[in-house]
Each structure stands twice: as C-alpha cells, then as structure tokens.
Design a protein around this motif. Structure first.
Motif, short mmCIF file in Angstrom:
data_model
loop_
_atom_site.label_atom_id
_atom_site.label_comp_id
_atom_site.label_asym_id
_atom_site.label_seq_id
_atom_site.Cartn_x
_atom_site.Cartn_y
_atom_site.Cartn_z
N SER A 190 -4.71 33.27 40.49
CA SER A 190 -4.51 33.49 42.05
C SER A 190 -4.81 32.37 42.68
CB SER A 190 -5.65 34.39 42.93
OG SER A 190 -7.45 33.45 42.57
N GLU A 211 5.31 32.04 41.94
CA GLU A 211 3.51 31.12 42.34
C GLU A 211 4.83 31.38 43.76
OE1 GLU A 211 0.29 29.34 42.28
OE2 GLU A 211 1.03 27.01 43.39
N LYS A 265 -2.90 43.20 43.24
CA LYS A 265 -4.17 42.88 44.29
C LYS A 265 -5.18 44.78 44.88
CE LYS A 265 -0.74 44.03 48.28
NZ LYS A 265 0.02 43.36 49.48
N GLN A 305 -1.25 38.63 43.25
CA GLN A 305 -2.04 37.79 41.81
C GLN A 305 -1.89 38.21 40.06
OE1 GLN A 305 -6.36 37.45 43.07
NE2 GLN A 305 -6.54 39.59 43.39
#
Length: 687
Positions: free
Chosen positions: A228, A249, A205, A213
């Motif tokens: 992302s 995620e 990031k 991400q």
C-alpha cells in the motif's frame, strides 16, 4: 433499441457510441470514448433517478477509477452533447452524491413527424395478450428450485446442472468442490493466483477508502499482507514467479510498474521495472514466458489502451501491433506458460465486450473470439480451457485443442461474479457486488424499521409496497435480476419470478386490488399476474415508459419524437388504448386521484377526466423525483433534501424521516428507501 433520441435534439447510436444532431442527419457523428459511453448508458438506464458516485465507479471495470476522473468524463460528455446539438444541460449534479439524467429518451424511428392535433396516433409494435395464460409446470419447477438454492447462497456458492452442453471440457466442473477462501466487506477485484504456493493476490480497499492497495493472502497460514501507499493507487497484481509479484503504482501525475519480492510471508525489495501512463482508462499485466511480461496501457491520456511486451532482463518495451478498435481498447490480458495463445479483453463502445484468443507465434492473429453484453473484468485461461461470464451471468467453459474449440459447457451461478482467474486445476473467483445497494423499510408513524436486503450482496431496486404487509422489488441476489417479495410481518424474502436471462428493468409498479405487476424493460412494458407467491406471464406487453396502475388501468407514457404523452389501457381487455394527457411524462396515484408531471415543465398536475387539469405544485428542475401518499406529495430538491406538500392545506415543509432518506415508495405512512452499504465480497476457490 439500436438508436435513441435525447431531448428531441440529439440521436445516440448505441451500436457505435456516436452522437448526431436530429436537425442535420448529414452531420459528422461525434464519437464517445468508452467511459463517456459507459457513463451515458448508466444515466439513461437510470433516467430521472440519482446515480451515485459509487455506482459509476463500481461499474468502471478499472481500478483507475477516481472521483476526479469521473468529473473529467462527465465534463467531456456534457461538451460532446452540446456539440451534437443539445441545447440544455440534462446531466444534473447533486453535490457530494451523484448525477441525474433529466431528459426523456425514446427509440429513434426514421418516420415523418406528424403535427399534434386533437388526437394523436402513435405506433405500437410487439403487442401481445394472453388473458388465460397459465404458468406451465416447467416454470413452476424453476421457481421452486431457484428459491431453494437462493436460501443456501449465504452459506455456499453452488454450481449445478449445465444449461448448454456440447462435449465435456477438460475441467471436470461437475465434480468440482467449492471452498470459501475469504469473506468480508472489503472490495476485492483483479485476482492473481500463484500455482506454486497457493498465494492469492488481489486489489482491494475498504468501502470508505479512496486508494486501492494489493493484498496477498496465504490460504494455509490464513494471513494477509498488504502492498500500500497512502498517497497512491496500488493495483493490477500479476505473479511472475513463485515469490515475485508485479503491480501498478500510480497517482494523478505518475505511474510505475513495480516488482516486489515475497520472502517468508514478508514483502521486500520493491523496485521499478517499467514506466506507465497514469492517464490510462484501463491497464493490465500478465507474465508471458519466463522473462517477459505483457501489459496494456494508453500511449496518450484518456485514449484506448494498446498491448506492450516488456523484457524483464533488459528493461526494453516493445509495442505489439494489434488493432484495439478504439473505445477503452484492451483492458485485460491473460497469458499462460503452457500456450502461445493469449486471451485479450476489449470494448470499443462500453456496450459490447469482446474476448479473443490470439496466437503470439503468428503475428498476434486472432484465432477465436466472442462478443458479450455482460462485462467480464477478467477470464480464466490455463492454455487449454477458457472460462468467462456469459450473457446469462453463468460461467461458460470452452476447451481448446491447439487453437480449435472442441467442447463447451455452461453452469449457472447464484451470486454476482466479478473476477475469474484460472488456477490450472480450477478457478478462483470473487463473488458479491463491489458496493451493495439495499432497500430499507420504515413505518413513519410507529418507528418500526428493517433493512430487508442486508446480506444479499446485491443490487436491489424499485421497492413497491403491496398488500399492506409486502414489498415487491428487483434484485440480482441470485445472479440475475428477478422480482422478489419481502413480507414485513414474517421478515421473509421470496423470489417471485424465474427469468431465464437478465432483463434490463428500469421501473416497477404493482397494485393489490387487480393483482397485477408491470415492469419497464428498456422501452417496453410487461404486465404479469401475481398468483400464490409467483408472477405469471407476461400476459401483455406494449411499447412505453414509466408504468403506473390506477383504478384497474395501466397508465404509461409514450414519446412521439417531439413530446411525451400519457396513455391508459384497461386491465379487463387491454384492447382499447386511450390518450389521456398530452405532454404527460411520469404519473403516480393515490387511492382517489391520478397525478402527473410533464417532460419540460417542472411541476405536479392533478388529472381530471371531465375538466381541465390543475397545477397543484410547482417544482424546480427535479420534477421527476416525487411520490404521492394519501394527501401528501413528497419530493426532493436539487440538493436531495426531502419535502412534503399537503394537497389540501397547500403547506410545504421539509421533512426528515428516520430511515427514509431516499424514498422510492411511500404508502399510508410506510416507506421504502434506498441505502448504499458495504457488500460482503467473497473469494471462492473451485477445484
């Protein structure tokens, strides 16, 4: 120190991260979890200094770190400190900046308390003096070599002579070549290397971004692709085939382990594979055999992570019955397709970190382990050679034949290393601090200024003006913390010390007239001579805190279990220790006077050897954050704003010095200030 006292009320046992009330030694200890222990340790190490939000989050080895999770941890830590008997809140929040630990700490000793009468006798241990000590030739050689290598660090990451060797490892690191794969200011961590095509996946990031991400970098095409989600964190990449990548995620309420397919450089067909817990402090993913993955996750929010085995074909998940020891539990797992041995990383208290190899074919039995003080985000493991950061912050290579260690070698590093992963033929590593802490020089009167640590990609602290044109400071720009000097005239940085192992340095003070430097290392003060761009010593050491040099005397504080007191020792002999201020905590001096603050009474006093000391400035709770320059006292209020106080006119006013917003030293109108800035993060290939 194994145990310390907080505010005369609470005992913190460092070995097992527990809190106990001093008043009741038979009380049941309160256990701190990993993150509570980590946050408290950072606060104590930076006692009486602001620790920024970014500093906390970059020490948090997991990319699950968020401002919300930090707030929860601090709230829980405050509650446990109160539960252990602490009567006052000692963790002060500065809005939008960070936290400050406002309590005095001292080593816990089970001795009978003595009443403070006219004279106080405090135990001193481990004192040594060598007034004629000189620097031997081997140390001179180390200094010269270290300076030469440090000048090359911006161009290349260098590995050189081993400092511990048994037999050669299977990996020929001495003849290995280093290649800089990628370098920019984006934070990079959690590497995954694809040995089939050389693709490198990593969590990343920007300095000012909130969410993580995953990037996939093609070394041949020099192209980067991102996985992302604007509203979620994407992290923990792990290759499970030549063109399939698993990752995690999550947001505050949901979590999934997903699989993405990479075709012709494009990311396609992302699907959910397993559920996970968004409330985990730590997690990881690793391929285990061709159709199974190992991953770590917490079964309940904010608890230690366990190991799970997931079947990619059926979607079934099985918990591995492997004891995690509490704390954060297993925060990383590294398996190899060529071995039944799996590397597991864990920490029970945030102080010691364990790396172990376990045999998956023998009920996950541990066959090899090592405990370290330094944090390893990850290790390299290819089934034959294990690579990790050692306590000197160098890299150790351990070779195995089956489950037996057969060779071990170590090499130094010349830049902070954060992540390591094996390529099968070598290593891929990230180099550079995740977020840099720099120092800025400014002349308040002329406007001259310079950020003299820009490009160091390091943590730089405790800048002190010296000899009119020099600034001495502490930096880990060469791998471990050393004493450095910056010349404001020549704009040159020079390394002055050659410490073999990293010291936990909490403060620094220097005086040009006596050519002496004192540093606080944990609960001990070490004094060095300054000679020809190097420091010699230590020539003297004593138990104590907060050193200051005033009129050829070392001034420092000691704690007797009830309060803090200031002592003085003359540099000419170091033999006579003299109590000068009962209740004194932090001292600072200008050319003529010594000033100090007290532990529990906010304000600044002027010391008079022959009459009663005078309170010259009353302050709010942040009485420890003040500086003296000529006829002015500079201090910061609870919100971090800078004020000046004229000692003669007694006028107090808010000041806004350009390039001097977080001063650590002001001397005759010249200022050294802290700044937080992006660090150049590099991905280095060693093969």
């Amino acid at each position: 120190m194994n145990s310390i006292v907080i505010n005369r009320e609470v005992r913190l046992e460092l070995s097992n991260a527990t809190l106990m009330p001093i008043s009741d030694p038979h009380a049941i200890p309160l256990k701190l979890d990993y993150l509570e222990s980590l946050v408290l340790r950072l606060l104590i190490e930076n006692s009486n200094n602001l620790v920024t939000y970014d500093t906390f989050l970059t020490h948090w080895r997991s990319t699950e770190a968020t401002h919300n999770s930090l707030t929860r941890v601090v709230s829980s830590l405050r509650s446990k400190l109160r539960g252990a008997g602490l009567s006052n809140n000692v963790i002060v929040n500065t809005a939008k900046k960070g936290y400050t630990f406002t309590s005095h700490i001292e080593e816990y000793k089970e001795v009978a308390k003595q009443h403070i009468e006219d004279q106080i006798v405090l135990e001193d241990t481990n004192e040594s003096i060598d007034k004629d000590q000189t620097l031997d030739t081997s140390l001179i050689a180390k200094v010269v070599l270290t300076v030469i290598f440090s000048l090359l660090i911006a161009l290349v990451f260098v590995f050189s002579v081993t400092y511990f060797t048994t037999k050669p490892t299977s990996f020929d690191f001495q003849n290995a070549m280093t290649t800089e794969v990628l370098a920019n200011s984006d934070i990079k961590i959690e590497l995954a290397y694809n040995s089939s095509n050389g693709l490198i996946a990593y969590t990343t990031k920007r300095f000012d971004e909130d969410n993580w991400q995953v990037a996939i970098f093609d070394q041949e095409a020099k192209q980067k692709r991102l996985i992302s989600n604007k509203y979620k964190n994407i992290n923990k990449p792990a290759w499970i085939s030549a063109n399939e990548l698993m990752y995690r995620e999550s947001d505050e309420n949901s979590c999934e382990l997903r699989k993405a397919t990479i075709e012709k450089g494009e990311i396609t067909n992302s699907i959910k594979i397993f559920p996970c817990n968004s409330g985990s402090y730590s997690s990881s993913i690793s391929l285990f055999h061709h159709d199974k993955v190992l991953f770590s996750d917490a079964e309940l929010n904010d608890t230690a992570s366990s190991i799970f085995l997931g079947d990619l074909t059926t979607g079934k998940v099985e918990k591995i019955e492997k004891e995690h020891g509490g704390g954060i539990g297993f925060y990383n797992i590294i398996a190899s397709p060529d071995s039944e041995l799996v590397a597991m990383l864990s920490s029970t208290d945030g102080i010691s970190h364990k790396i172990e190899l376990v045999d998956a074919s023998d009920n996950w039995r541990s066959v090899w382990e090592i405990s370290l003080k330094v944090t390893n985000f990850s290790v390299g493991w290819d089934g034959k050679t294990l690579s990790f950061l050692n306590n000197r912050r160098g890299i150790t290579f351990v070779s195995f034949k089956g489950s037996n260690e057969v060779a071990r070698n170590s090499v130094p590093t010349f830049s902070p290393i954060k992540s390591i992963v094996s390529t099968g033929q070598g290593l891929v590593m990230t180099s550079g601090e995740l977020v840099g802490q720099g120092l800025f020089y400014a002349d308040i009167y002329t406007g001259e200024s310079a950020s003299f640590t820009t490009g160091s990609n390091a943590k730089n602290n405790f800048g002190q003006l010296y000899n009119r044109d020099e600034i001495l400071y502490i930096s880990n720009r060469g791998g471990i913390k050393q004493v450095w000097s910056f010349n404001t005239a020549t704009k040159k940085n020079t390394q002055l010390s050659a410490f073999d192992e990293e010291k936990s340095i909490n403060s620094l003070t220097v005086e040009d007239e006596v050519q002496k430097l004192a540093i606080q290392v944990e609960d001990k003060i070490e004094v060095y001579r300054i000679e020809h761009n190097k420091i010699v010593g230590p020539i003297y050491s004593t138990k104590g805190y907060n050193p200051t040099i005033y009129k050829n005397n070392l001034i420092y504080s000691k704690y007797d279990g009830e309060s803090s007191h200031l002592f003085s020792q003359n540099f000419s002999s170091f033999e006579e220790k003299k109590l000068i201020v009962k209740g004194g905590f932090i001292s600072k001096a200008n050319d003529s006077d010594l000033f100090y603050s007290k532990l529990y009474f906010p304000g600044v006093w002027r010391y008079h050897p022959d009459k009663e000391d005078e309170l010259i400035l009353s302050l709010s709770s942040n009485s420890y954050r003040w500086l003296v320059d000529e006829n002015y006292i500079y201090f910061q209020n609870d919100q971090g704003s800078l004020f000046s106080y004229n000692i003669e006119s007694e006028i107090k006013s808010k000041v806004e010095f350009q390039n001097c917003t977080q001063p650590v030293d002001i001397d005759k109108g010249k200022c050294v200030s802290r700044i937080h800035e992006p660090s150049i993060n590099r991905i280095i290939l060693l093969d």
